[in-house]
Structures are given as structure tokens and as C-alpha cells.
Design an enzyme around this catalytic site. Structure first.
Site, PDB file in Angstrom:
ATOM      1  CB  CYS A  52      37.833  37.707  40.585  1.00 31.14           C
ATOM      2  SG  CYS A  52      38.739  39.215  40.957  1.00 31.14           S
TER       3      CYS A  52
ATOM      4  NE  ARG B 283      38.792  35.428  43.722  1.00 33.66           N
ATOM      5  CZ  ARG B 283      37.532  35.022  43.796  1.00 33.66           C
ATOM      6  NH1 ARG B 283      37.259  33.727  43.828  1.00 33.66           N
ATOM      7  NH2 ARG B 283      36.552  35.894  43.840  1.00 33.66           N
TER       8      ARG B 283
ATOM      9  CG  ASP C  78      37.525  36.854  47.135  1.00 31.22           C
ATOM     10  OD1 ASP C  78      38.710  37.266  47.177  1.00 31.22           O
ATOM     11  OD2 ASP C  78      36.551  37.619  46.978  1.00 31.22           O
TER      12      ASP C  78
END
Length: 148
Positions: free
Chosen positions: A9, A15, A117
Site C-alpha cells: 500500500c 491496509r 486508504d
């Protein structure tokens, strides 16, 4: 055969460490090395406190995490690279062109779903991302050939 899976990520604090933990739990004793890194990692930082709270709220106890910057060697060593957004596929391939055939969205089996996100957003955003990550990880775990 997949024996090294890498989640990617941006910061490697929300994440990708969440996905790393969930896949590790989904495939205990599989022999698969599961790791994560960030394209613009907050190097050395632990998992975001809200991400950790969401994981804990769902009964998970992840191992301590320290964010790492993605590099060519990590990509080269991985058999499968799973990213959160389409643009991250391009970023990984730009860093390591040979990764083209092994880099996919984590949400590939969920109609190429992107995982937004949640960084610097409220708990609702983290909960939403967690739910998507959990579904996507399960979809991969059910397809991995050396699953036990």
C-alpha cells in the site's frame, strides 16, 4: 506455487499490514511467507492506532509491525504481489518491470475492487477498509494452491 506473498500500500501502516495479518491467520501452518511494504512507507512506524483498534475489535492480535519501504529485492523475492489500488500496480511495475505477471489487486476476485486508504480519516473509514480487506483476503486464501 506461491510461497512468498507481499502486500503493498502507500504507508505500510494501515491496509497492507492489516491484509498481511489476516492472510497469515487464514493460512496458518501453510509455509507461505507473508509480508508487507509501502510505496512511500512511514519507515519504522507501527501499525496505525486506529487500524490496530479495528483489528483488535474483531478479535485479532497482530504481531508487532514496523513499516518498510518497498524495494526491487522484495518484489523480486515475492511470488505474488497484492496491492490496494490500480495505480499501485503501475508503481510496482515501474519499480520492477518483471513483476508485471505477478502483481494484482487484492480485490481481484471481487470484481477488481480497490481498497480505499483510511489514513487520517475516522474509525468508519478504517472499518470500511477492514471489511473490504477481510473479504478480499478470504477470496485469495480460497484460491491459493498450497493452502492446508
Amino acid at each position: 506455487m506461491f510461497n512468498r506473498i507481499l502486500f503493498v500500500c502507500v504507508g505500510n501502516i494501515c491496509r497492507s499490514p492489516t491484509a498481511e495479518h489476516l492472510l497469515r491467520e487464514a493460512l496458518p501452518d501453510s509455509g507461505i511467507a507473508i509480508a508487507s511494504a509501502g510505496l512511500s512507507a512511514l519507515i519504522g512506524h507501527p501499525i496505525d492506532s486506529t487500524a490496530l483498534a479495528i483489528l483488535s475489535g474483531h478479535g485479532h492480535r497482530p504481531v508487532p509491525h514496523r513499516a518498510r519501504q518497498l524495494n526491487r529485492e522484495m518484489i523480486h523475492e515475492a511470488n505474488l504481489v497484492l496491492v490496494m489500488e490500480h495505480s499501485q500496480i503501475r508503481d510496482v511495475i515501474r519499480l520492477s518491470p518483471e513483476a508485471r505477471g505477478k502483481t494484482f489487486l487484492l480485490g481481484k476476485w471481487l470484481h477488481n475492487l480497490e481498497i480505499p486508504d483510511p489514513y487520517r480519516q475516522g474509525p468508519e473509514a478504517f472499518e470500511h477498509s477492514y471489511g473490504l480487506i477481510e473479504r478480499a483476503v478470504k477470496s485469495w486464501a480460497n484460491r491459493l494452491p498450497n493452502r492446508q
